[in-house]
Structures are given as structure tokens and as C-alpha cells.
Design an enzyme around this catalytic site. Structure first.
Site, PDB file in Angstrom:
ATOM      1  N   HIS A   8      21.401  -4.443  24.251  1.00  0.00           N
ATOM      2  CA  HIS A   8      21.863  -5.804  23.937  1.00  0.00           C
ATOM      3  C   HIS A   8      22.277  -5.896  22.471  1.00  0.00           C
ATOM      4  O   HIS A   8      21.565  -5.442  21.584  1.00  0.00           O
ATOM      5  CB  HIS A   8      20.853  -6.877  24.330  1.00  0.00           C
ATOM      6  CG  HIS A   8      19.556  -6.864  23.573  1.00  0.00           C
ATOM      7  ND1 HIS A   8      19.402  -7.507  22.364  1.00  0.00           N
ATOM      8  CD2 HIS A   8      18.359  -6.311  23.852  1.00  0.00           C
ATOM      9  CE1 HIS A   8      18.143  -7.357  21.948  1.00  0.00           C
ATOM     10  NE2 HIS A   8      17.494  -6.628  22.820  1.00  0.00           N
TER      11      HIS A   8
ATOM     12  N   ASP B 163      15.992  -3.200  17.475  1.00  0.00           N
ATOM     13  CA  ASP B 163      16.085  -4.155  18.586  1.00  0.00           C
ATOM     14  C   ASP B 163      17.347  -4.987  18.449  1.00  0.00           C
ATOM     15  O   ASP B 163      17.328  -6.024  17.798  1.00  0.00           O
ATOM     16  CB  ASP B 163      14.836  -5.045  18.594  1.00  0.00           C
ATOM     17  CG  ASP B 163      14.742  -5.897  19.838  1.00  0.00           C
ATOM     18  OD1 ASP B 163      15.537  -5.690  20.775  1.00  0.00           O
ATOM     19  OD2 ASP B 163      13.872  -6.775  19.876  1.00  0.00           O
TER      20      ASP B 163
ATOM     21  N   GLU C 185      20.117 -11.515  24.853  1.00  0.00           N
ATOM     22  CA  GLU C 185      18.846 -11.090  25.468  1.00  0.00           C
ATOM     23  C   GLU C 185      17.678 -11.850  24.857  1.00  0.00           C
ATOM     24  O   GLU C 185      16.753 -12.256  25.547  1.00  0.00           O
ATOM     25  CB  GLU C 185      18.643  -9.581  25.271  1.00  0.00           C
ATOM     26  CG  GLU C 185      17.467  -9.004  26.072  1.00  0.00           C
ATOM     27  CD  GLU C 185      16.119  -9.091  25.375  1.00  0.00           C
ATOM     28  OE1 GLU C 185      15.083  -9.000  26.063  1.00  0.00           O
ATOM     29  OE2 GLU C 185      16.070  -9.265  24.147  1.00  0.00           O
ATOM     30  N   GLU C 186      17.728 -12.028  23.524  1.00  0.00           N
ATOM     31  CA  GLU C 186      16.522 -12.471  22.823  1.00  0.00           C
ATOM     32  C   GLU C 186      16.114 -13.909  23.131  1.00  0.00           C
ATOM     33  O   GLU C 186      14.942 -14.200  23.238  1.00  0.00           O
ATOM     34  CB  GLU C 186      16.699 -12.302  21.302  1.00  0.00           C
ATOM     35  CG  GLU C 186      16.828 -10.856  20.853  1.00  0.00           C
ATOM     36  CD  GLU C 186      15.568 -10.027  21.045  1.00  0.00           C
ATOM     37  OE1 GLU C 186      14.581 -10.541  21.583  1.00  0.00           O
ATOM     38  OE2 GLU C 186      15.592  -8.847  20.649  1.00  0.00           O
TER      39      GLU C 186
ATOM     40  N   ASP D 221      16.077  -0.434  25.396  1.00  0.00           N
ATOM     41  CA  ASP D 221      15.674  -1.578  24.568  1.00  0.00           C
ATOM     42  C   ASP D 221      14.236  -1.406  24.081  1.00  0.00           C
ATOM     43  O   ASP D 221      13.516  -2.379  23.922  1.00  0.00           O
ATOM     44  CB  ASP D 221      15.838  -2.883  25.365  1.00  0.00           C
ATOM     45  CG  ASP D 221      15.650  -4.118  24.486  1.00  0.00           C
ATOM     46  OD1 ASP D 221      15.749  -3.991  23.242  1.00  0.00           O
ATOM     47  OD2 ASP D 221      15.413  -5.206  25.034  1.00  0.00           O
TER      48      ASP D 221
ATOM     49  N   HIS E   7      11.136  -7.656  15.873  1.00  0.00           N
ATOM     50  CA  HIS E   7      11.393  -9.074  15.554  1.00  0.00           C
ATOM     51  C   HIS E   7      10.957  -9.438  14.131  1.00  0.00           C
ATOM     52  O   HIS E   7      10.530 -10.567  13.889  1.00  0.00           O
ATOM     53  CB  HIS E   7      10.683 -10.003  16.557  1.00  0.00           C
ATOM     54  CG  HIS E   7      11.154  -9.851  17.973  1.00  0.00           C
ATOM     55  ND1 HIS E   7      10.634 -10.574  19.020  1.00  0.00           N
ATOM     56  CD2 HIS E   7      12.112  -9.058  18.515  1.00  0.00           C
ATOM     57  CE1 HIS E   7      11.232 -10.237  20.146  1.00  0.00           C
ATOM     58  NE2 HIS E   7      12.142  -9.309  19.867  1.00  0.00           N
TER      59      HIS E   7
HETATM   60 ZN   LIG Z   1      15.494  -6.097  22.596  1.00  0.00          ZN
END
Ligand SMILES: [Zn+2]
Length: 466
Positions: free
Chosen positions: A284, A296, A330-331, A358, A429
Site C-alpha cells: 500500500h 509501512d 490502507e491505513e 506489509d 506508525h
Molecule cells: Zn501497512
């Protein structure tokens, strides 16, 4: 600078090691390996050699993260990343390169802060949770109630009213602990809390806050919610243990704006015999709005895309079509994954396999797999082609958030790239999700793993058994 030197020294050794392995595996081929696998030794070794012969994947990811940076849904940065990917895929010579329109939510963080007001004024390091509402402009100030589980919260329901509830739950693993981020705010609001804090979901780092999405439920008012660092959580805990009155002031401008236009990016190597049958590899392209979205999931995008770029470069055209999809959103919404399912519903029955990367592009271990036993046996056979780079494990549980909707709808065999996950949740994140955490050789091995799996599955005489 140091990294460059290290690569320069490491590469010749690596290339030697690979060519040595090539020889070994070709010998082993004749005696031990099943007959159906024999045509694949040579292309697999070429793909592995191509991946490990340069730092192309790492350089491409560095370019994305350095020049575009993080890419939250609805931002100009994500739009630029989408345009860049289309231009680069076209330059690579991929076929049928295009975007597929997806409307995505646009959540805006704005300015934010959290400070301890009592027993003494001290700033905390925080990140608002994705999809949170904001506070009033002047902020919100309240006494803190520290809890360590939902049961403890329910038992103290009466004292949650008017408070900021802080879920100070030690990190066990992501699957276990993430529910306090996702569900905690509504659980606290149900008992009358005015805001919610959560100890960052990740192992203790160096005072690093972790964002991530929350999910409000409809049975409680939406209250603002943020993650604080483990260190600041420990500090609040010590104050609570001393029975100090803890007062925190939270300011968050977080809000939603109108949905924005975005897109999944698609490129292909068209199949030479069965172009309507499709193998999908994916990552993603969106990320959180902190760090650079390197692990990510910029890395997942680049290593899956690499599979096609290398096939093109090596002139390897499998029987079926191999398609890379760089999903959007996606997030904080998953709209890219559901849009793909809806837009491709008519051809999902002809999707032979879907793979998502991912979980980072650290040292690859192999793949996770979900599907029939017969298909698992086939995948295990293919994985033996990756023994030379020690990426030959096939573990239960393939799939991913973006391919999930399609996989579930059409029961498509699903793979995920499995890597050494020991570093992933330290940076997940966070502002620390940057390029320097990624090793070019490990990343090249990830690209090789995806490429070999995708190529062989796309070329087998029979599709993977459903
Ligand atoms: Zn991800």
C-alpha cells in the site's frame, strides 16, 4: 556515507555467494527436486541474481521517501507518489500501467499537544490517533484515570466520568494490545470519559509515540484520543502509584474534510498464454503522516513492483499475467482494497493468487500461506527455490489488509511476505519509520522472494488449487 562503504564491500562477496549457491542448487535439482519444479531453477536463480546484483530496490524506496515523504490519504504527497509510480512503472516497461480511481477519507491531524498540568507542568510526547475528533480550540483539561484493562475500566466506571482515561497496557504483541488503541476511546466514552490516552502500541523505544487508527462505535460519543510514549506512560503510572492528582491538558485540531479522490496504481507483465488469469502482488502506497512511510509500506510497494521490473528486464514472461497493485488508503479506511474487489469482481475467479507485503522488508523468512492443502504443497515446493537466500519457510496465515476483501470474496489462495519482524513494531506508525532502518541486501532478498513466488505461480501448467 558509512552505508555506501558497507554496500561496496558486501556486494562482491554476495555475488560470489549467490553464484556458488546457483551451482549447488543446479546440482541438487537433478536428484532431489520434483520434476515439475525443474524448469524453474534457472529463472529463479536469474531473478535472485538480478535482485542481489544491485541496490535498485533500496535506491528507489530512498527516492520515494526522500523526495515525497509520508503519504496520508487525501494529501498532495500521496497524489505525487501515485503520479511518480505511474511514470516509473511506464519507464520500467511494465504493461497496462494505469490508475484506478478510489474516493478516500481525508483525516487531518492539525496541531496537537498533551501536557501534564498537575502535579507539575510537563509536556508529553504524543500523537493523536488516526480518525480521532479534535478537542475544543482552547483544549480540554481533566483529571486522569489510569487503567490497565477493559475489565478494570468497567469496574471503575463511576470514576471515569469527566476524566481522561489512560489505558496503560504493556505491549505484549500487536494483535493482543492494539485493541486498546482501536476500541479504547469508545469504551472510555461509554462511561462518560471526555478523552482517552493510550500507551503507544509497540515495544518501548526511545520516547517514540505510535499513531494508528481508532474505531469509534455508535453507542458512545466520539471523544478525542491520542497515544503517548511508554516513557510518559510510566511517568503517569508513578504519579498514580503515589496517589497524586494527575491533571492533563490535551489540544488536538484533528478533523475530517470531504472525501478526496485517490487511486490504486496498477502495472502488469501480460501472460504469454493465459493473460486473463492473474497473479497479484501488492503493497500500500499510503502511509501515516509521520516518519517517511519507508517500512509501512513503501518497502512493500517497491519489492512487489520489483518482481515485475526484474521479469521485464530479464525477459521472463510467464504463462499468466502478473499484476502489481499499489493500494491506496490502507491505513485509515481500507478503501483501496474494497475498491479493487468491486472494480475487479468479474475477474476475481481468474485470480490465481494474491500476495501482499506489509510487514516490512527486513530479512525475509519466506511466505505465509492461506488456501487449500494442495496449493500449500505447491507453494512449499516453490519455496525450495529460495533455500539459497534462506527464505524458504511456508507458514500458516497468508494475506493482507488490502488483498483481504478480494481473497475472501473469491477464496483466492493468499500469500504474505514473511520477514524477521523483530524491528517492525519498534518503528511502526512512528516518526522513526525512515529509510535508515532498511538494509539494502535484506530488501533485495525480499524482492527476490516475491519475484520467484510470483513468477513460478504465474507460469505453472495448472493454476494453484482453490
Ligand atoms: Zn501497512
Amino acid at each position: 556515507m558509512r552505508r555506501r562503504v558497507r554496500i561496496a564491500i558486501a556486494l562482491p562477496f554476495l555475488l560470489l555467494a549467490v553464484s556458488h549457491l546457483e551451482v549447488q542448487s543446479l546440482h541438487a535439482a537433478d536428484e532431489e527436486r520434483p520434476r515439475w519444479l525443474q524448469p524453474y531453477h534457472e529463472p529463479a536463480n536469474r531473478l535472485i541474481g538480478e535482485a542481489l546484483g544491485s541496490t535498485f530496490a533500496w535506491d528507489r524506496l530512498a527516492l520515494l521517501t526522500d523526495t515525497i515523504g509520508h503519504r496520508l490519504s487525501g494529501t498532495p504527497a500521496l497524489d505525487r507518489a501515485i503520479q511518480w509510480a505511474v511514470a516509473e512503472m511506464t519507464r520500467d516497461g511494465l504493461e497496462n500501467v494505469h490508475t484506478e480511481r478510489v474516493m478516500v477519507p481525508k483525516w487531518v491531524r492539525g496541531n496537537e499537544s498533551a501536557e501534564i498540568v498537575e502535579p507539575a507542568r510537563q509536556a508529553m510526547v504524543m500523537l493523536g490517533l488516526g480518525n480521532s475528533v479534535g478537542t475544543p480550540a482552547e483544549g480540554l483539561q481533566a483529571e486522569v484515570l489510569v487503567v490497565h484493562s477493559f475489565e478494570e475500566l468497567d469496574a471503575q466506571a463511576a470514576s471515569a466520568r469527566g476524566r481522561i482515561v489512560f489505558f496503560n497496557v504493556p505491549y505484549v504483541n500487536y494483535g493482543e494490545t492494539v485493541r486498546f488503541r482501536a476500541a479504547g476511546p469508545s469504551r472510555a466514552a461509554r462511561h462518560g470519559a471526555v478523552a482517552s490516552l493510550v500507551r503507544s502500541i509497540g515495544p518501548t523505544g526511545l520516547r517514540t509515540p505510535h499513531t494508528g487508527a481508532l474505531q469509534y462505535t455508535s453507542d458512545a460519543p466520539k471523544i478525542p484520543a491520542a497515544a503517548i510514549t511508554a516513557e510518559d506512560g510510566d511517568r503517569l503510572q508513578r504519579m498514580a502509584d503515589r496517589k497524586s492528582k494527575i491533571v492533563v491538558r490535551l489540544r488536538m485540531e484533528a478533523h475530517f474534510e470531504a472525501d478526496a479522490e485517490s487511486a490504486n496504481v496498477v502495472g502488469e507483465i501480460r501472460g504469454r498464454e493465459l493473460p486473463d488469469e492473474v497473479v497479484v502482488v501488492a503493497g500500500h502506497l499510503d502511509s501515516w503522516d509521520v516518519g517517511a512511510g519507508a517500512t509501512d509500506d513503501g518497502g512493500g510497494c517497491i519489492v512487489t513492483w520489483e518482481a515485475l521490473r526484474m521479469m521485464k528486464k530479464l525477459n521472463l514472461r510467464p504463462r499468466r499475467t502478473v499484476r502489481v497493485v499499489l493500494f491506496t488508503n490502507e491505513e485509515n479506511g481500507g478503501r483501496g482494497g474494497t475498491a479493487y474487489r468491486d472494480q475487479h469482481r468479474a475477474e476475481l475467479a481468474k485470480h490465481v493468487m494474491m500476495l501482499e507485503s506489509d510487514g516490512g522488508v527486513f530479512r525475509p523468512l519466506g511466505v505465509g500461506f492461506t488456501g487449500s492443502d494442495a496449493a500449500r504443497d505447491t507453494v512449499k515446493g516453490i519455496a525450495t527455490l529460495l533455500t539459497g537466500i534462506a527464505a524458504d519457510q511456508v507458514t500458516p496465515g497468508g494475506g493482507g489488509a488490502d488483498i483481504g476483501p478480494s481473497v475472501q470474496e473469491a477464496r483466492i489462495p493468499a500469500l504474505s511476505l514473511d520477514v524477521d519482524g523483530s524491528k517492525y513494531f519498534l518503528i511502526h506508525h512512528t516518526p522513526a519509520d525512515t529509510m535508515d532502518k532498511i538494509d539494502p541486501v535484506e530488501m533485495a532478498k525480499c524482492a527476490a522472494t516475491v519475484a520467484v513466488m510470483a513468477y513460478v505461480i504465474a507460469d505453472l501448467p495448472q493454476p494453484l488449487a482453490r
